[in-house]
Scaffold this active site. Structure first.
Site, PDB file in Angstrom:
ATOM      1  CE1 TYR A 159      34.665  32.071  35.274  1.00 21.15           C
ATOM      2  CE2 TYR A 159      33.497  33.819  34.122  1.00 21.15           C
ATOM      3  CZ  TYR A 159      34.107  33.326  35.266  1.00 21.15           C
ATOM      4  OH  TYR A 159      34.160  34.109  36.400  1.00 21.15           O
ATOM      5  CB  SER A 160      37.684  27.286  29.115  1.00 20.66           C
ATOM      6  OG  SER A 160      38.858  28.008  29.320  1.00 20.66           O
ATOM      7  CB  CYS A 340      44.024  24.721  29.693  1.00 19.84           C
ATOM      8  SG  CYS A 340      42.713  25.946  29.822  1.00 19.84           S
ATOM      9  CD  GLU A 380      42.218  30.006  26.519  1.00 21.82           C
ATOM     10  OE1 GLU A 380      42.266  30.685  25.484  1.00 21.82           O
ATOM     11  OE2 GLU A 380      41.263  29.289  26.821  1.00 21.82           O
ATOM     12  CE1 TYR A 382      41.575  29.833  34.864  1.00 22.65           C
ATOM     13  CE2 TYR A 382      41.839  29.322  32.522  1.00 22.65           C
ATOM     14  CZ  TYR A 382      41.380  28.979  33.779  1.00 22.65           C
ATOM     15  OH  TYR A 382      40.742  27.770  33.963  1.00 22.65           O
TER      16      TYR A 382
HETATM   17  P1  FAD Z   1      37.162  39.146  40.566  1.00 22.31           P
HETATM   18  O1  FAD Z   1      36.047  39.895  41.167  1.00 22.31           O
HETATM   19  O2  FAD Z   1      37.642  39.554  39.232  1.00 22.31           O
HETATM   20  O3  FAD Z   1      38.373  39.140  41.595  1.00 22.31           O
HETATM   21  C1  FAD Z   1      39.610  38.519  41.239  1.00 22.31           C
HETATM   22  C2  FAD Z   1      40.305  38.021  42.493  1.00 22.31           C
HETATM   23  O4  FAD Z   1      40.618  39.131  43.313  1.00 22.31           O
HETATM   24  C3  FAD Z   1      39.429  37.100  43.347  1.00 22.31           C
HETATM   25  O5  FAD Z   1      40.212  36.009  43.779  1.00 22.31           O
HETATM   26  C4  FAD Z   1      38.990  37.975  44.506  1.00 22.31           C
HETATM   27  O6  FAD Z   1      38.766  37.207  45.677  1.00 22.31           O
HETATM   28  C5  FAD Z   1      40.178  38.900  44.647  1.00 22.31           C
HETATM   29  N1  FAD Z   1      39.822  40.211  45.255  1.00 22.31           N
HETATM   30  C6  FAD Z   1      38.690  40.919  45.121  1.00 22.31           C
HETATM   31  N2  FAD Z   1      38.765  42.073  45.825  1.00 22.31           N
HETATM   32  C7  FAD Z   1      39.972  42.097  46.395  1.00 22.31           C
HETATM   33  C8  FAD Z   1      40.658  43.023  47.235  1.00 22.31           C
HETATM   34  N3  FAD Z   1      40.100  44.165  47.614  1.00 22.31           N
HETATM   35  N4  FAD Z   1      41.904  42.711  47.636  1.00 22.31           N
HETATM   36  C9  FAD Z   1      42.492  41.565  47.244  1.00 22.31           C
HETATM   37  N5  FAD Z   1      41.895  40.648  46.465  1.00 22.31           N
HETATM   38  C10 FAD Z   1      40.663  40.913  46.041  1.00 22.31           C
HETATM   39  N6  FAD Z   1      37.881  30.632  35.588  1.00 22.31           N
HETATM   40  C11 FAD Z   1      37.200  29.501  35.888  1.00 22.31           C
HETATM   41  O7  FAD Z   1      36.766  29.326  37.040  1.00 22.31           O
HETATM   42  N7  FAD Z   1      36.936  28.564  34.923  1.00 22.31           N
HETATM   43  C12 FAD Z   1      37.346  28.696  33.638  1.00 22.31           C
HETATM   44  O8  FAD Z   1      37.099  27.813  32.794  1.00 22.31           O
HETATM   45  C13 FAD Z   1      38.059  29.881  33.300  1.00 22.31           C
HETATM   46  N8  FAD Z   1      38.496  30.069  32.027  1.00 22.31           N
HETATM   47  C14 FAD Z   1      39.194  31.210  31.721  1.00 22.31           C
HETATM   48  C15 FAD Z   1      39.647  31.376  30.406  1.00 22.31           C
HETATM   49  C16 FAD Z   1      40.373  32.487  30.067  1.00 22.31           C
HETATM   50  C17 FAD Z   1      40.852  32.641  28.635  1.00 22.31           C
HETATM   51  C18 FAD Z   1      40.658  33.476  31.054  1.00 22.31           C
HETATM   52  C19 FAD Z   1      41.457  34.700  30.702  1.00 22.31           C
HETATM   53  C20 FAD Z   1      40.211  33.319  32.340  1.00 22.31           C
HETATM   54  C21 FAD Z   1      39.477  32.188  32.706  1.00 22.31           C
HETATM   55  N9  FAD Z   1      38.991  32.003  34.003  1.00 22.31           N
HETATM   56  C22 FAD Z   1      38.311  30.849  34.321  1.00 22.31           C
HETATM   57  C23 FAD Z   1      39.161  33.024  35.068  1.00 22.31           C
HETATM   58  C24 FAD Z   1      37.927  33.937  35.101  1.00 22.31           C
HETATM   59  O9  FAD Z   1      37.876  34.726  33.915  1.00 22.31           O
HETATM   60  C25 FAD Z   1      37.917  34.929  36.288  1.00 22.31           C
HETATM   61  O10 FAD Z   1      39.136  35.615  36.300  1.00 22.31           O
HETATM   62  C26 FAD Z   1      37.716  34.252  37.641  1.00 22.31           C
HETATM   63  O11 FAD Z   1      36.481  33.559  37.679  1.00 22.31           O
HETATM   64  C27 FAD Z   1      37.681  35.317  38.761  1.00 22.31           C
HETATM   65  O12 FAD Z   1      36.704  36.259  38.431  1.00 22.31           O
HETATM   66  P2  FAD Z   1      35.762  36.888  39.563  1.00 22.31           P
HETATM   67  O13 FAD Z   1      34.933  37.923  38.926  1.00 22.31           O
HETATM   68  O14 FAD Z   1      35.085  35.838  40.348  1.00 22.31           O
HETATM   69  O15 FAD Z   1      36.815  37.582  40.534  1.00 22.31           O
END
Ligand code: FAD
Length: 382
Positions: A159-160, A340, A380, A382
């Site tokens: 998360y940024s 971003c 950046e 994602y």
């Molecule tokens: P996950 O559990 O990883 O799931 C990912 C997606 O898959 C979700 O949409 C979920 O609904 C879906 N999913 C889950 N299960 C299934 C299934 N069976 N079938 C289909 N789809 C499914 N995010 C921010 O909100 N703010 C930030 O500032 C931010 N900064 C970032 C900076 C960087 C450098 C990077 C790489 C990423 C950043 N992100 C940011 C994104 C963050 O890291 C996560 O990827 C995001 O919050 C989703 O993670 P999660 O664990 O909630 O979802």
């Protein structure tokens, strides 16, 4: 200070006040004010959304004596400036195998009722143990097992960081994240499927003050704010939570009094979201626009509310196209440009930049290579 606020503060020098406030941002005097409504509109328009204590109701004495306690805008000066001392950014102080255990300080929904989805501003207490620089990210390891690899912990999500190194409380002990709750819309059900919701974003948005959170990092160098030239131009393009690093930059530029970074250049923010209710930190940005009109420009693209010149949805690239002449001239003079947010933003932006370059008789490929070589191009997604 804006003319109205300046006019409100009269007479003797300001004295520090607000012992209960997390910062000594305010100073106060008693003085005559023209209208209490204008006064509070003015002051609150700048301070709302900044996790700082506000005077929310007119003091009773105002009604009787036409005087009020006045707060005046000054940059925050009482900062732990030892955080400026390192010459290199901190990197991966805490790793996945031994994360730091931070504590949630607050979780605040920061979008309106008609926003598309939920975004939260989350302040995490790291007690000064996980310092970071503006533009870096934290890793968060959500509790529980990795559903894809039962028996192993959940994997880290990045998360940024949306605050400056001093944090929203200016003591260097917190970091703020801007997190969008990931939900899964099942087209067959015609509803959200809670079994498939995002693990980490939901953990963060559902957390409560006092909850523990596993932190790794900080990480990332690509979005660090280049500070050698205090008068540089920074063109910042964000979609949604991509706003996070820019909130940190802008607070450093306009809110904090950092002796070794006296920003006098131009910061130009382009923010794309779905609708007005989905705008993020809008009050803060409007405040800067009002206070620093020569140093801050702010343009928004509301895809579901505004139309572009062709009658289609208004995206950030349409705003870039609208100001392309100015943007290209600034880039030619050495401006930094940042992107971003969602990965999906880049193809449309690249197509627009290619089109604009062609219309100017330039090759976007050559220009992009030069921007990258000069370290002006920062992405950046994602
Ligand atoms: P996950 O559990 O990883 O799931 C990912 C997606 O898959 C979700 O949409 C979920 O609904 C879906 N999913 C889950 N299960 C299934 C299934 N069976 N079938 C289909 N789809 C499914 N995010 C921010 O909100 N703010 C930030 O500032 C931010 N900064 C970032 C900076 C960087 C450098 C990077 C790489 C990423 C950043 N992100 C940011 C994104 C963050 O890291 C996560 O990827 C995001 O919050 C989703 O993670 P999660 O664990 O909630 O979802």
């Amino acid at each position: 200070m804006a003319p109205m606020a300046a006019a409100l503060v009269q007479g003797s020098p300001c004295v520090p006040m607000h012992a209960t406030s997390p910062s000594c941002l305010y100073s106060s005097q008693r003085c005559k004010v023209a209208s209490v409504q204008t006064f509070y509109a003015e002051v609150n328009s700048f301070f709302t959304g900044q996790s700082l204590q506000l005077i929310t109701a007119p003091p009773r004495t105002f009604q009787r004596s036409r005087t009020a306690r006045v707060v005046a805008y000054t940059k925050v000066a009482s900062l732990p400036l030892e955080l400026e001392a390192p010459t290199e950014p901190p990197l991966n102080t805490y790793k996945n195998k031994q994360p730091y255990i931070g504590t949630i300080k607050s979780v605040e929904r920061i979008v309106g009722p008609n926003a598309t989805g939920e975004t939260c501003h989350i302040i995490i207490d790291h007690n000064g143990d996980v310092p970071y620089w503006e533009g870096q990210s934290y890793g968060i390891i959500p509790p529980g097992e990795n559903p894809k690899k039962p028996g192993t912990p959940n994997t880290v999500r990045l998360y940024s960081i949306a605050s400056t190194r001093y944090g929203d409380e200016f003591d260097g002990k917190t970091a703020s994240l801007c997190v969008r709750r990931a939900v899964y819309w099942d087209p067959e059900l015609g509803a959200e499927d809670p079994a498939k919701k995002g693990i980490c974003s939901n953990f963060l948005c559902d957390s409560k003050p006092g909850d523990k959170v596993q932190i790794t990092g900080p990480s990332g160098k690509v979005m660090l704010l280049p500070e050698e030239d205090h008068n540089a131009t920074h063109i910042m393009v964000a979609t949604g939570t991509g706003i996070a690093p820019y909130r940190g930059y802008l607070r450093r530029m306009f809110l904090e009094d950092v002796p070794n970074y006296k920003f006098g250049g131009l910061a130009w923010l382009f923010l794309g979201v779905a609708n007005t209710d989905s705008l993020l930190y809008n009050d803060e940005f409007l405040g800067y626009k009002q206070k620093f009109p020569d140093n801050f420009k702010y343009d928004i693209a509301l895809s579901r509310e505004q139309k572009n010149t062709s009658g289609g949805k208004m995206y950030v690239q349409d705003k870039i196209e609208e100001y392309s002449e100015e943007i290209f001239n600034l880039l030619d003079k050495g401006a930094h440009i940042y992107f971003c947010g969602l990965r999906g933003m880049m193809p449309g932006i690249q197509a627009t930049l290619t089109k604009v370059a062609e219309s100017r008789g330039e090759s976007w490929e050559t220009k992009l290579a030069a921007l990258k070589k000069n370290k002006q191009w920062h992405v950046e997604v994602y």
